[in-house]
Design a protein around this motif. Structure first.
Motif, short mmCIF file in Angstrom:
data_model
loop_
_atom_site.label_atom_id
_atom_site.label_comp_id
_atom_site.label_asym_id
_atom_site.label_seq_id
_atom_site.Cartn_x
_atom_site.Cartn_y
_atom_site.Cartn_z
N UNK A 1 0.40 -2.44 0.41
CA UNK A 1 0.87 -1.70 -0.55
C UNK A 1 1.84 -2.92 -1.42
N UNK A 2 1.94 -2.32 -2.67
CA UNK A 2 2.89 -3.03 -3.61
C UNK A 2 4.19 -2.01 -4.07
N UNK A 3 5.18 -2.89 -4.30
CA UNK A 3 6.52 -2.30 -4.97
C UNK A 3 7.03 -3.16 -6.00
N UNK B 1 8.11 1.44 -9.20
CA UNK B 1 6.66 1.53 -9.10
C UNK B 1 5.95 1.10 -8.10
N UNK B 2 5.18 1.85 -7.29
CA UNK B 2 4.50 1.52 -6.23
C UNK B 2 2.97 1.96 -6.10
N UNK B 3 2.24 1.16 -5.38
CA UNK B 3 0.89 1.31 -5.26
C UNK B 3 0.28 1.28 -3.86
N UNK B 4 -0.45 2.53 -3.55
CA UNK B 4 -0.86 2.23 -2.09
C UNK B 4 -2.48 2.44 -2.30
N UNK B 5 -3.17 1.62 -1.42
CA UNK B 5 -4.63 1.87 -1.60
C UNK B 5 -5.09 3.09 -0.67
N UNK B 6 -6.34 3.79 -1.00
CA UNK B 6 -6.62 5.04 -0.18
C UNK B 6 -7.22 4.65 1.13
N UNK C 1 3.86 -5.78 3.13
CA UNK C 1 3.17 -6.29 4.29
C UNK C 1 2.48 -7.75 3.87
N UNK C 2 3.03 -8.43 2.84
CA UNK C 2 2.53 -9.51 2.30
C UNK C 2 1.56 -9.31 1.26
N UNK C 3 1.29 -10.24 0.27
CA UNK C 3 0.32 -10.25 -0.84
C UNK C 3 -0.94 -9.94 -0.71
N UNK C 4 -1.53 -8.74 -0.60
CA UNK C 4 -3.15 -8.66 -0.68
C UNK C 4 -3.57 -7.74 -1.76
#
Length: 558
Positions: free
Chosen positions: A388-390, A400-405, A381-384
């Motif tokens: 979310x990161x992947x 490796x993924x990262x999602x903010x709560x 969804x673009x770099x913020x």
């Protein structure tokens, strides 16, 4: 008589048909209402109260099951702070705890003699006010650490309140060599009274804004977990699956569905006159207390037959210590050192690492992304900063993924609501298995809100973890705690370490006895010589990653 009986039967039949029709109509309406609740449960007519002292009565929480309600009550009891005398009016600094007039003393070893590895050290702390008069009650918030900078060694102490102005700090002695005691006053008891009142009376003191837009028309309204009742309608964004609440005042001319962004507004100022003096850096906010005698001593080698140092408790006491800059666990875990990218790659080969939470867990994603050169980062969804990161290493089948709560999300940067992910929902989407690692850390955005909100968020996450481990028992689950941070006057009123300590205790108790691994960031930050920071500095993050990887690739399997 026959005609009358027939008439009665006809009336009975008519009433029966009418009753069935009414029942069908009610059921249909219930189904329609339920459908609208699931699909478009966005508008609420608030109940307006004229009570000027509503405290948390304007916070809306869904009812808990009897089991969860009992757990919440026990957790609240377990973190209850000692009762102290009410604040005088006006507030007088002179009668509050003064670190400059307070002292600590290292007590002699029980049984006499010298200190050895495996012993317990006890320190007596005596608090006095600004006139040098001994305090007569407890309630101060103190932190204690034992360290040796040359050895890169450190361990957190356990502080016990004797409720009479004196405290004990107890330390394990896990290394041989010199050791020095440090004791810090984080807040005097009077400041704790202010912090407690703020969370009770003003859980909405962080302001949030959402922008609504449709075509050329746009409006901005206030949002929060707890919104004070007005005549204005509310948009209800409570998560359907987890029940986690979030509300906005409805725009006057736009639909609740027109919300396009979320951001933090300016903080509300609810502190009373003269209370600022209770939060002065260098005076009574995170200030070290002096020793009344020697604070440095020597620890000799372990005596023959002496027991190893162990973690004192699952829910209290340090879970480990530093030696030569490396974290050593006290729960029996062998923490390996993954010092090269090839060692990390070998451990994570064929693995999926899913990280969820706040920016302190995002640090793990950033560490792995930096130290694994073959990982290629993608931005769905673009770099913020919120993801979310992947990142994927195709050659070694690593993801490796990262999602903010989900909200509350305390940031001045505008964030699309589509980036909100409730951790429990994300965990429920995982297949899991021996190739899956789940890392969770959620705490930094919750200090200023009612502790009940945090308890319910953790309960929903725990239920999802239980479901995950039931369908895929081989999944490795890592839970990260909160930690102390740098504080100023303004930060103390929102993000005080006292708030974080409560949530730290709740989280440890919540996951006690489960097949998950705890990364005790509280003890790791407190024991380290580096300054407290909301984002721990790289040496501490590296040690956290070493713990994580040691659980993924235990020594006996490498």
């Amino acid at each position: 008589m026959k005609a009358r009986a027939c008439t009665r039967r006809e009336y009975s039949a008519i009433f029966l048909v009418l009753a069935v029709a009414v029942l069908i109509l009610v059921l249909c309406n219930m189904a329609v209402l339920e459908f609208h609740h699931k699909v478009n449960s966005t508008i609420i007519v608030p109940k307006v109260s004229t009570d000027p002292d509503m405290n948390q009565s304007f916070c809306t929480f869904q009812p808990l099951s009897p089991e969860d309600a009992l757990e919440e009550r026990l957790l609240l009891d377990s973190i209850a702070w000692p009762e102290t005398p009410p604040l005088p009016a006006p507030v007088s600094l002179e009668q509050t705890s003064d670190p400059a007039h307070s002292t600590f003393t290292v007590l002699p070893r029980r049984g006499g003699g010298q200190w050895h590895v495996g012993d317990q050290l006890e320190v007596m702390i005596k608090m006095s006010d600004f006139h040098g008069h001994p305090k007569k009650h407890g309630g101060d918030f103190l932190l204690a650490r034992l360290h040796n900078l040359k050895l890169g060694a450190g361990v957190a102490g356990q502080v016990l309140d004797h409720l009479n102005g004196s405290y004990s700090a107890v330390f394990s002695l896990p290394w041989e060599g010199d050791a020095q005691v440090e004791v810090m006053l984080v807040h005097p008891s009077d400041a704790i009274l202010v912090l407690n009142r703020l969370n009770r009376e003003h859980p909405d003191r962080i302001l949030f804004k959402s922008l609504f837009r449709s075509g050329s028309l746009s409006e901005t309204t206030d949002c929060n977990v707890c919104l004070r009742p007005t005549q204005q309608l509310l948009c209800n964004y409570t998560d359907v699956r987890t029940g986690q609440p979030w509300f906005c005042y409805k725009p006057k001319n736009l639909s609740c569905d027109a919300r396009i962004s979320h951001a933090r507004g300016q903080n509300g100022r609810f502190i009373k006159a003269n209370e600022e003096k209770l939060f002065r850096s260098g005076v009574n906010l995170k200030v070290y207390i002096r020793a009344s005698g020697p604070a440095r001593f020597t620890v000799l080698p372990k005596k023959k037959g002496q027991l190893e140092v162990k973690s004192s408790s699952v829910t209290s006491g340090p879970s480990g210590y530093y030696y030569q800059g490396a974290w050593r666990a006290l729960d029996g875990t062998t923490v390996q050192q993954f010092n090269t990218s090839s060692a990390i790659t070998e451990c994570l080969k064929g693995k999926k690492v899913h990280l969820y939470g706040d920016s302190t867990v995002r640090q793990w994603f950033e560490f792995l992304n930096k130290n694994l050169p073959d990982l290629k980062e993608f931005h769905p969804q673009g770099r913020t900063k919120f993801g979310p990161f992947m990142a994927i290493d195709n050659a070694n089948s690593i993801m490796v993924t990262f999602n903010f709560h989900g909200p509350p999300l305390v940031s001045f940067i505008r964030v699309p609501p589509t980036t909100f992910y409730y951790i429990a929902n994300e965990i429920d989407r995982l297949t899991g298995g021996t190739d899956t690692i789940v890392g969770v850390g959620i705490w930094a955005h919750f200090p200023s809100f009612p502790i009940e909100l945090y308890i319910r968020r953790l309960q929903s996450i725990r239920r999802a973890v239980v479901r995950l481990l039931t369908r895929a028992p081989g999944t490795v689950v890592i839970i990260r705690t909160g930690h102390p941070r740098a504080l100023t006057f303004d930060l103390s009123l929102i993000f005080s370490d006292w708030y974080s300590l409560q949530r730290y205790k709740v989280l440890r108790a919540m996951f006690k006895g489960m097949n998950v691994h705890l990364i005790d960031a509280w003890s790791m930050v407190l024991a380290h010589h580096l300054p407290h920071n909301i984002h721990p500095l790289p040496p501490i993050i590296k040690n956290m990653i070493n713990i994580l990887l040691s659980h993924v690739c235990p020594q006996n399997s490498t």
